[in-house]
Write an enzyme that holds these catalytic residues in place. Structure first.
Site, mmCIF file in Angstrom:
data_model
loop_
_atom_site.group_PDB
_atom_site.id
_atom_site.type_symbol
_atom_site.label_atom_id
_atom_site.label_comp_id
_atom_site.label_asym_id
_atom_site.label_seq_id
_atom_site.Cartn_x
_atom_site.Cartn_y
_atom_site.Cartn_z
ATOM 1 N N GLY C 37 0.790 -1.229 0.000
ATOM 2 C CA GLY C 37 0.000 0.000 0.000
ATOM 3 C C GLY C 37 0.816 1.269 0.000
ATOM 4 C CB CYS C 246 -25.444 -9.804 -17.892
ATOM 5 S SG CYS C 246 -24.828 -9.641 -19.582
ATOM 6 C CB CYS C 249 -24.061 -13.873 -20.231
ATOM 7 S SG CYS C 249 -23.544 -13.075 -18.703
ATOM 8 C CB CYS C 271 -20.952 -8.797 -18.616
ATOM 9 S SG CYS C 271 -21.727 -10.103 -17.698
ATOM 10 C CB CYS C 277 -20.180 -11.340 -21.017
ATOM 11 S SG CYS C 277 -21.896 -11.116 -21.505
#
Lengths: 204, 374, 299
Positions: C37, C246, C249, C271, C277
């Site tokens: 970080g 979606c 899909c 998606c 997808c």
């Protein structure tokens, strides 16, 4: 570079690009997942007593921007000439001014405080210590440690031969300084193991 | 019903082909050659070398052709090429006092050793479009005269002799040569790194900053001590040989601004300096650079930073037009994922706002009804 | 040391960068991994694509890539967005590396603005393109100040900002680049990924590397690192949720893009992760608007 020296100089990487990349990736995986044993091709013809794994790591990582400290055992004219030729790194007699420290073994490690731990503003400006050890794994008869911290899913046990027996205590003192700290790359006979400053170490 | 569109490589290839076609323009007109750009658009070449941070007239000319005359795009091409070049070291400092001068003016003295030389300048041209240039025909050759052998000391050296001007910082040949392309800048940055960033910086940005200081946003009370342009020798100290090897000469423009300074607790009143140096003939660039350099010294000279031009972090982190254009133009890239996230939030916040408003209005209506009923 | 034995098209070095540049970046990556970080400064180079277009991610990828790697590049979750196509082509040309669109096949995934839906596994590396690495930048533009705040772990400014959001809007009004705290120490910008993706960073088995070229910073999350989205006890972090599956899909629990289908308010949600997808569609999952597979557009 004086010609006679260069002519007798032992070679570095056979393929400077891909060999350096492979050594770096081993070091990266080792530090990203502390305690995992990352095998890599060493430089077997590095001048003794510089270990072949330590040699590969330092060639992959050091250059004219990184002052290099090495312990007395490793400060031979032949090793110095080899390091200078292949890395261009300036030598530093002060361990706390070194970006990399090459340490031949646990007995030469000395007090960890003598290396740079960086500052709170720039904790990355710390020494990376490349410490040669005898080997990894239970069959080495080494000391067993339990590791925890970033890079480890829970805990990871590892056996290291030739590591300082009081490694856990010495690193615990270091851990209190975080984010300042030292990062260790342990160079075994044919693999590297990483102990970044974040790793908590317990002897088991 | 819907068929998902696939973009891709073919679209990019076609875009590049179209771009190349546009670059060529009307094929009935002769194609421009890089050597024509190098010889006839010299100031564009100079600017690209400066902002591209590489002295190579041929490469800059080719980049200008490739970029269709977009000079920031050309500088970008040069920069990306520069990244791949091996680095052998740093040359010896340029001796601009020994310059083969083509132009030299000082605004601080009427006359001075070596004289004032106007040289090839736009300064006193009347900006009237010269329609003759649209017709064929060679301009007459400029008159020439034998070079004056007299020395042409820098004005700042003359002033310094009197002790009226702060001394140049002493040159230490052992000191490392700072290079912000090799190490990230941290603030406060030393003057060598600041000057490097200004030399690579966008001419327009520096010009605007310099102008802002003249208008009072961080005034530096400048006088143009000297502007000189011409060729200087480059020497490279080769460690293996033990002596400096001449590499040839390059054209540079140098500006030394002399700035009034009332003194401080530690320093006697004297004139201070602002410095500008750039490749080629780049007068506007070096003058702006010198003004900004002096403004960036405000703090070291005991002044208070109150204006943008005096603020290191502001000036240095926004001077690079390759970085600036990239980040501004990256807004062209798709951001629909983030936009979707924001759309959802704004819809939700609006719905809540409307609900609150309606509830408040309803409460007010109820209250009004009740009051009316009473 | 002699010149590289590995050169690619046009005489450029393998993966474009010279050996010294790669070493410099590699050293920064190692330190970034050791201090999860924390933003490690590095001497980012001028690259042959514009700043802001992935130069940081590209330099990180170029520094880690080897001949055995399989590279996937996505932008907005999609493999076929123009900049993703362009970056993938760059590495295909300069490093002759194997490329894929399949998340499961990739060893290195360079991304802009998304984390793939398919959970990443051990050994995979996710490289983020980062525009502004400093999570405190829009609260305090001066790096000289924010560096000190990180050094002191003084994140009061950030908490005040988040709290003000709650006071004004009743919630933390941040939907992307939502700040996280790493191992209880550093506040980190996850790059402009939607906050939907934040939970995927936490204890991921994959190594996550972040490269900001223009801002010259590299930071990292080793595998299995604690990554917690900033919040308050009474206002816990809420990842974005979508109401509908979606349209192509039928997947739920994934990040969706809104596609405008006409000028009369018609829209549908599909998606953002194209590989996810496509894989689902190939497996026979279809949404309400699916009408067959497309051929590649050329303009």
């Amino acid at each position: 570079m004086p010609a006679p020296l260069a002519a007798t100089l032992r070679p570095g990487f056979a393929d400077p690009v891909f060999d350096a990349q492979a050594a770096f990736r081993a070091a990266m995986s080792a530090l990203a997942e502390p305690g995992t044993i990352r095998s890599l091709a060493g430089l077997d013809h590095a001048p003794a007593p510089l270990g072949s794994i330590a040699a590969a790591l330092i060639l992959a990582l050091a250059d004219y921007e990184t002052p290099l400290w090495r312990d007395a055992l490793l400060a031979t004219p032949e090793i110095d000439a080899w390091l200078r030729f292949h890395t261009g790194a300036p030598f530093s007699d002060a361990p706390d001014a070194a970006a990399f420290a090459l340490v031949s073994g646990a007995e030469a490690l000395g007090d960890l405080d003598r290396f740079s731990h960086g500052s709170d503003l720039a904790p990355e400006a710390s020494t990376t210590v490349i410490l040669t050890v005898a080997g990894f794994g239970a069959d080495t008869g080494g000391v067993a440690f339990r590791l925890a911290g970033p890079g480890i899913d829970g805990t990871r046990d590892v056996t290291i031969a030739g590591a300082p027996v009081d490694l856990a205590e010495r690193r615990a003192a270091d851990l209190a300084l975080y984010p300042r700290g030292l990062d260790l790359l342990l160079a075994g006979p044919n693999a590297v193991l990483g102990l970044p400053r974040t790793t908590r170490i317990e002897r088991i | 019903m819907y068929v998902a569109v696939k973009g891709g490589e073919a679209a990019i290839d076609n875009a590049h082909a179209w771009l190349a076609d546009r670059r060529r323009g009307d094929r009935a007109v002769a194609e421009i050659a890089p050597d024509q750009i190098r010889e006839q658009l010299t100031l564009a070449v100079d600017r690209v070398m400066n902002e591209g941070s590489l002295y190579d007239r041929d490469l800059a000319a080719l980049a200008i052709k490739q970029s269709r005359g977009d000079l920031i795009e050309a500088a970008f091409l040069v920069r990306a090429y520069r990244t791949t070049l091996p680095r052998f070291g740093a040359t010896e400092p340029l001796d601009t006092g020994a310059m083969a001068v083509a132009r030299r003016i000082s605004a601080t003295y009427k006359d001075l050793p070596g004289g004032q030389i106007l040289g090839p300048t736009f300064d006193y041209t009347h900006r009237l479009i010269d329609f003759a240039l649209a017709a064929d025909g060679e301009p007459p050759r400029a008159p020439t005269a034998p070079a004056d052998a007299a020395a042409m000391p820098r004005v700042t050296d003359l002033l310094a002799g009197e002790g009226l001007l702060e001394a140049d910082s002493p040159y230490d040949p052992e000191a490392p040569v700072g290079d912000l392309t090799r190490e990230p800048v941290t603030y406060p940055a030393a003057r060598d790194l600041r000057l490097q960033q200004l030399a690579r910086g966008d001419e327009g940005f520096l010009l605007a900053l310099a102008y802002s200081s003249q208008r009072g946003f961080g005034s530096t009370h400048p006088f143009a001590g000297e502007i000189r342009m011409g060729e200087v020798e480059l020497e490279f100290d080769c460690a293996d040989l033990g002596f400096a090897v001449p590499l040839g000469s390059i054209t540079v423009t140098e500006c030394q601004m002399v700035n009034q300074f009332a003194g401080s607790a530690d320093a006697a009143p004297a004139f201070t300096r602002g410095y500008g140096l750039a490749f080629g003939h780049a007068e506007r660039k070096v003058m702006a650079m010198a003004l900004v350099d002096r403004a960036l010294r405000t703090q070291e000279l005991g002044g208070e930073v109150v204006a943008p031009v005096q603020d290191q972090e502001f000036v240095l982190s926004h001077a690079d037009n390759i970085q600036a254009t990239g980040f501004v133009e990256h807004l062209k890239l798709p951001h629909y994922v983030d936009f979707q996230a924001e759309l959802g939030l704004v819809r939700k916040l609006r719905a809540e706002w409307t609900a609150r408003r309606e509830a408040r209005d309803a409460a007010a209506d109820t209250l009004a009804d009740r009051e009316a009923a009473e | 040391m002699t010149a590289s034995t590995a050169t690619a098209a046009g005489g450029y070095a393998f993966a474009y960068l010279d050996d010294q540049t790669k070493r410099m970046i590699r050293r920064a990556i190692l330190k970034a991994i050791a201090i999860p970080g924390h933003q490690v400064p590095f001497a980012a180079r001028d690259m042959p694509m514009p700043y802001g277009w992935g130069t940081g991610g590209i330099q990180v990828t170029a520094a880690i890539l080897g001949p055995a790697d399989v590279l996937k590049v996505i932008d907005q979750g999609a493999d076929d967005t123009t900049n993703a196509v362009s970056i993938r082509k760059f590495f295909k040309t300069t490093a002759n590396v194997a490329v894929t669109t399949r998340t499961t096949e990739a060893t290195v995934i360079q991304t802009r603005h998304r984390i793939p839906e398919t959970p990443l596994g051990p050994g995979q590396i996710l490289v983020y393109q980062v525009p502004i690495p400093e999570p405190l930048r829009f609260l305090e533009p001066r790096e000289t100040e924010t560096r000190v705040m990180h050094a002191l772990a003084d994140y009061g400014l950030m908490h005040v900002k988040l709290y003000e959001d709650i006071a004004t809007h009743g919630r933390i009004a941040k939907t992307y680049a939502y700040p996280v705290k790493v191992e209880g120490r550093y506040v980190m910008d996850p790059s402009p990924t939607p906050k939907f993706d934040n939970p995927k960073m936490h204890l991921s088995p994959a190594l996550q590397l972040f490269g900001a070229g223009r801002e010259k910073r590299i930071y990292a999350l080793p595998p299995f690192t604690h990554v917690v989205s900033l919040d308050f006890e009474d206002h816990p972090f809420e990842p974005t949720r979508f109401d509908a599956p979606c349209a192509l899909c039928g997947a739920t629990g994934v990040y969706l893009d809104e596609v405008v289908t006409d000028d009369a308010g018609g829209r549908m949600f599909v998606c953002s992760d194209t590989d996810h997808c496509e894989t689902r569609r190939a497996e026979g999952h279809h949404g309400t608007e699916w009408a067959g597979e497309a051929t590649e557009a050329t303009a």
